[in-house]
Scaffold this motif. Sequence first.
Motif, PDB file in Angstrom:
ATOM      1  N   LEU A 125      33.234 105.575   8.530  1.00 18.16           N
ATOM      2  CA  LEU A 125      32.576 104.373   8.725  1.00 18.16           C
ATOM      3  C   LEU A 125      33.082 104.339  10.010  1.00 18.16           C
ATOM      4  O   LEU A 125      33.602 104.921  10.106  1.00 18.16           O
ATOM      5  CB  LEU A 125      33.469 103.526   8.323  1.00 18.16           C
ATOM      6  N   ASP A 126      33.151 104.104  11.334  1.00 18.86           N
ATOM      7  CA  ASP A 126      33.340 103.604  12.510  1.00 18.86           C
ATOM      8  C   ASP A 126      34.498 102.709  12.368  1.00 18.86           C
ATOM      9  O   ASP A 126      35.334 102.008  11.182  1.00 18.86           O
ATOM     10  CB  ASP A 126      32.468 102.785  13.421  1.00 18.86           C
ATOM     11  N   PRO A 127      35.998 103.524  13.592  1.00 15.36           N
ATOM     12  CA  PRO A 127      37.040 102.842  13.407  1.00 15.36           C
ATOM     13  C   PRO A 127      37.166 101.092  13.016  1.00 15.36           C
ATOM     14  O   PRO A 127      35.824 100.917  14.152  1.00 15.36           O
ATOM     15  CB  PRO A 127      37.393 103.301  14.036  1.00 15.36           C
ATOM     16  N   GLY A 128      37.448 100.329  12.316  1.00 13.85           N
ATOM     17  CA  GLY A 128      36.826  98.957  12.442  1.00 13.85           C
ATOM     18  C   GLY A 128      38.399  98.526  11.244  1.00 13.85           C
ATOM     19  O   GLY A 128      38.687  99.121  10.644  1.00 13.85           O
ATOM     20  N   PRO A 129      37.793  96.969  10.899  1.00 17.63           N
ATOM     21  CA  PRO A 129      38.554  96.207  10.390  1.00 17.63           C
ATOM     22  C   PRO A 129      38.051  96.546   8.624  1.00 17.63           C
ATOM     23  O   PRO A 129      38.945  96.727   7.585  1.00 17.63           O
ATOM     24  CB  PRO A 129      38.170  94.260  10.523  1.00 17.63           C
ATOM     25  N   VAL A 130      36.935  96.703   8.908  1.00 16.99           N
ATOM     26  CA  VAL A 130      36.409  97.359   7.748  1.00 16.99           C
ATOM     27  C   VAL A 130      36.575  98.608   6.940  1.00 16.99           C
ATOM     28  O   VAL A 130      37.136  98.592   5.765  1.00 16.99           O
ATOM     29  CB  VAL A 130      34.743  97.286   7.171  1.00 16.99           C
ATOM     30  N   ARG A 131      36.996  99.593   8.048  1.00 11.13           N
ATOM     31  CA  ARG A 131      37.548 100.863   7.522  1.00 11.13           C
ATOM     32  C   ARG A 131      38.813 100.983   6.823  1.00 11.13           C
ATOM     33  O   ARG A 131      39.327 101.777   6.368  1.00 11.13           O
ATOM     34  CB  ARG A 131      37.037 101.805   8.249  1.00 11.13           C
ATOM     35  N   THR A 132      39.857 100.276   8.036  1.00 15.41           N
ATOM     36  CA  THR A 132      41.362  99.555   7.684  1.00 15.41           C
ATOM     37  C   THR A 132      41.227  99.392   5.925  1.00 15.41           C
ATOM     38  O   THR A 132      41.947  99.360   5.425  1.00 15.41           O
ATOM     39  CB  THR A 132      41.898  99.086   8.900  1.00 15.41           C
ATOM     40  N   ALA A 133      40.656  98.240   6.109  1.00 12.68           N
ATOM     41  CA  ALA A 133      40.278  97.236   4.997  1.00 12.68           C
ATOM     42  C   ALA A 133      40.306  98.486   3.623  1.00 12.68           C
ATOM     43  O   ALA A 133      40.880  98.111   2.794  1.00 12.68           O
ATOM     44  CB  ALA A 133      39.611  96.553   5.023  1.00 12.68           C
ATOM     45  N   LEU A 134      39.065  99.275   3.725  1.00 14.49           N
ATOM     46  CA  LEU A 134      39.125  99.886   2.402  1.00 14.49           C
ATOM     47  C   LEU A 134      39.782 100.799   2.463  1.00 14.49           C
ATOM     48  O   LEU A 134      40.158 101.222   0.788  1.00 14.49           O
ATOM     49  CB  LEU A 134      37.797 100.725   3.358  1.00 14.49           C
ATOM     50  N   VAL A 135      39.972 101.555   3.520  1.00  8.06           N
ATOM     51  CA  VAL A 135      41.249 102.636   3.266  1.00  8.06           C
ATOM     52  C   VAL A 135      42.799 102.198   2.265  1.00  8.06           C
ATOM     53  O   VAL A 135      43.112 102.560   1.985  1.00  8.06           O
ATOM     54  CB  VAL A 135      41.169 103.515   5.135  1.00  8.06           C
ATOM     55  N   THR A 136      42.789 101.280   3.241  1.00  5.09           N
ATOM     56  CA  THR A 136      44.055 100.571   2.873  1.00  5.09           C
ATOM     57  C   THR A 136      43.457  99.799   0.932  1.00  5.09           C
ATOM     58  O   THR A 136      45.065 100.290   0.193  1.00  5.09           O
ATOM     59  CB  THR A 136      44.425  99.360   3.393  1.00  5.09           C
ATOM     60  N   ALA A 137      42.659  99.517   0.612  1.00  2.41           N
ATOM     61  CA  ALA A 137      42.905  99.028  -0.760  1.00  2.41           C
ATOM     62  C   ALA A 137      42.728 100.079  -1.785  1.00  2.41           C
ATOM     63  O   ALA A 137      43.492 100.816  -2.851  1.00  2.41           O
ATOM     64  CB  ALA A 137      41.295  98.441  -0.775  1.00  2.41           C
ATOM     65  N   MET A 138      41.657 101.080  -1.413  1.00  2.00           N
ATOM     66  CA  MET A 138      41.325 102.690  -1.997  1.00  2.00           C
ATOM     67  C   MET A 138      43.095 103.008  -2.134  1.00  2.00           C
ATOM     68  O   MET A 138      42.965 103.323  -3.239  1.00  2.00           O
ATOM     69  CB  MET A 138      41.209 103.849  -1.638  1.00  2.00           C
ATOM     70  N   ARG A 139      43.900 103.407  -0.891  1.00  2.00           N
ATOM     71  CA  ARG A 139      44.959 104.259  -1.588  1.00  2.00           C
ATOM     72  C   ARG A 139      46.090 103.264  -2.662  1.00  2.00           C
ATOM     73  O   ARG A 139      47.132 103.470  -2.647  1.00  2.00           O
ATOM     74  CB  ARG A 139      45.993 104.240   0.077  1.00  2.00           C
ATOM     75  N   ALA A 140      45.996 101.561  -2.022  1.00  2.00           N
ATOM     76  CA  ALA A 140      46.753 101.210  -2.787  1.00  2.00           C
ATOM     77  C   ALA A 140      46.229 101.636  -4.851  1.00  2.00           C
ATOM     78  O   ALA A 140      47.085 100.936  -5.035  1.00  2.00           O
ATOM     79  CB  ALA A 140      46.465  99.880  -2.200  1.00  2.00           C
ATOM     80  N   MET A 141      44.917 101.175  -4.588  1.00  2.00           N
ATOM     81  CA  MET A 141      44.692 101.916  -5.966  1.00  2.00           C
ATOM     82  C   MET A 141      44.820 103.185  -6.688  1.00  2.00           C
ATOM     83  O   MET A 141      44.614 103.324  -7.859  1.00  2.00           O
ATOM     84  CB  MET A 141      43.628 101.053  -6.134  1.00  2.00           C
ATOM     85  N   GLY A 142      45.721 103.722  -5.378  1.00  2.00           N
ATOM     86  CA  GLY A 142      45.901 105.920  -5.736  1.00  2.00           C
ATOM     87  C   GLY A 142      45.146 106.525  -5.932  1.00  2.00           C
ATOM     88  O   GLY A 142      44.959 107.546  -6.204  1.00  2.00           O
ATOM     89  N   ALA A 143      43.477 106.474  -4.417  1.00  2.00           N
ATOM     90  CA  ALA A 143      43.076 107.370  -4.342  1.00  2.00           C
ATOM     91  C   ALA A 143      43.583 108.025  -3.505  1.00  2.00           C
ATOM     92  O   ALA A 143      44.222 108.298  -2.563  1.00  2.00           O
ATOM     93  CB  ALA A 143      41.572 106.531  -3.608  1.00  2.00           C
ATOM     94  N   ARG A 144      43.000 108.614  -3.490  1.00  2.00           N
ATOM     95  CA  ARG A 144      43.067 110.319  -2.442  1.00  2.00           C
ATOM     96  C   ARG A 144      42.138 110.457  -1.922  1.00  2.00           C
ATOM     97  O   ARG A 144      40.737 110.925  -1.467  1.00  2.00           O
ATOM     98  CB  ARG A 144      43.786 112.177  -3.248  1.00  2.00           C
ATOM     99  N   LEU A 145      42.649 110.085  -0.272  1.00  2.00           N
ATOM    100  CA  LEU A 145      41.442 110.458   0.866  1.00  2.00           C
ATOM    101  C   LEU A 145      41.933 111.950   1.424  1.00  2.00           C
ATOM    102  O   LEU A 145      42.367 112.167   2.031  1.00  2.00           O
ATOM    103  CB  LEU A 145      42.558 109.158   2.039  1.00  2.00           C
ATOM    104  N   ARG A 146      40.509 112.211   1.882  1.00  2.00           N
ATOM    105  CA  ARG A 146      40.232 113.374   1.654  1.00  2.00           C
ATOM    106  C   ARG A 146      39.050 113.026   3.193  1.00  2.00           C
ATOM    107  O   ARG A 146      38.530 111.997   3.635  1.00  2.00           O
ATOM    108  CB  ARG A 146      39.514 114.202   1.082  1.00  2.00           C
TER     109      ARG A 146
END
Length: 553
Positions: A40-61
């Motif tokens: 996703l393009d940098p912005g609030p949606v991408r930031t919110a999605l990455v933050t939530a996924m990490r809080a749930m224990g996902a490993r971002l690649r």
Amino acid sequence: MTPDDLPNVSEVNLAVERAIRLAARSGNRLIAASTASVDLDPGPVRTALVTAMRAMGARLRPIGDEVEFSFVESVTGDLDSALRSALGTVPQPGAGLPTLVVGLDGSVRSPRGGSAASRIAWAAAGMPTTARLAEHLVAGGSHAGVRVAVSLVLEPKTAAFARVLADAGCAVAVFSAVSETDPSIAEELARDERISVFAPRTADREQSAKSLDAEHAAGILDWGPEFLIDDGAHLIRLAHSERTAALARLRGAAEETTSGVRPVREMGALGDLRIPVIAVNDARTKTGFDNLVGTGQSCVFAIADVLDDARDRRPYGGIAGTRWAVLGYGPVGQGVARFAAALGADVVVVERDPVRALAALHDGYEAATRATALPEADVVVSATGVWHTLDAAAISTLRDGAVVAVAGGIDDEIALDEMRDAGWRERLIAPSATAWTAPAAPGAPTVLVLAGGGGINYTAGEGNPIEVMDLSFATQLAALARLIETPQEPGVHRLSETDERRVAAAALAALQGGVDPSPGTTRAGGAAQPWTVHRYRARGPEPGAAIAEAPKP
């Protein structure tokens, strides 16, 4: 930037929540420990999605890496060639699952089909740890022809597990209650002539649930199992009370749940337990994953799914900004709090154990009495596994429009029977959502009870995610192998640490994780040095003298 240029935060949060729920729901997948990329393009949606996924224990690649979830603007757009190739046919059992591509516009691409057969095949492909443990069962050689009864919520994962047992050479029967069965899965499983199915199918709907469940429960015990994999200890208790003839052949059981281990321990304490029972629920590879992560995710997501589906009857603005009261802070309660908070909920915990209440504070939540927490809650989740946790008096303190659900759960955890007797009126407003209105009185609330007060994840959803049930089923197989190969005395037993480690090692390998080798010390307590080596020695050992070892027992 002017205020008009700022994104609508609530819309961003809701879009992110829906995308994550869609990712999990489309393949009955686990977010924790998964790999994910966010294109996703940098912005609030991408930031919110990455933050939530990490809080749930996902490993971002990085984008382009092989992942389990790929988030894009829209699935209808161009896809990376690697993702195109991943979206092929469902792999073989135990081989792992391909990438799910999820668009923030609500689009999704998944190779899982909608038929019962394809859903079972999909679940089987996502259970590599169970497949590995089944190999051990076969290698033991003493399992062939053993009669195993499985009493679990009957959905695709349980069907796949039953087939694993049949493939290993066991004679298999499956029981499931009406409220916990997907009839299409029961129909499909019954086509396998190696497996006897004692569960409701489409044609059984004319018979009452109570009589059908009683008939099936008696039937599977009369089938003559030697070993029983139970959920809630219902069949264990039935065999010890009304169907005692089953005990002549029953050699042992493995119990799946906290609510089932409790009565079995009581039976043992009273001298009424006549078979060995391994408390699978207490294994580290079960409670710390199935209860905490799997049930936490699936219950929070199922609550949101039900409310979102009912938005034509009542507005749904998402979890972010709502206040959740979680009753009970055992592993299930901890998981519910974790996933609700990851999506922006304000969580307050109600606990009777001061140690657990203190832990809730240190995890970043509030801890309060029910008298304080309930009247302020938008969503109330009972995660105790205790009868009448929420009685009519407690429900009457809720604000108008509050939502009530059960995570995990036993029968009557919400006292709906007591509410009916007190004159509360009920009205179905959407699938899995019933409005209950208190008897006419000033300020009498109407509350929304989800899934008829049953466990929300398996009643209104597909149950726990495949990956976490893979771990639980593998733990069940380890317990079954132990019961078959090493007969135990009647009583409640823990799964050995050796078995836990074997299950965890297989799961870790499937996730491509590593573990540091153990030093293998044989000292009691596992100390790295002899006990005589300590900080305050007046002098060191004499030159050339060996430090005394602790005497051998």
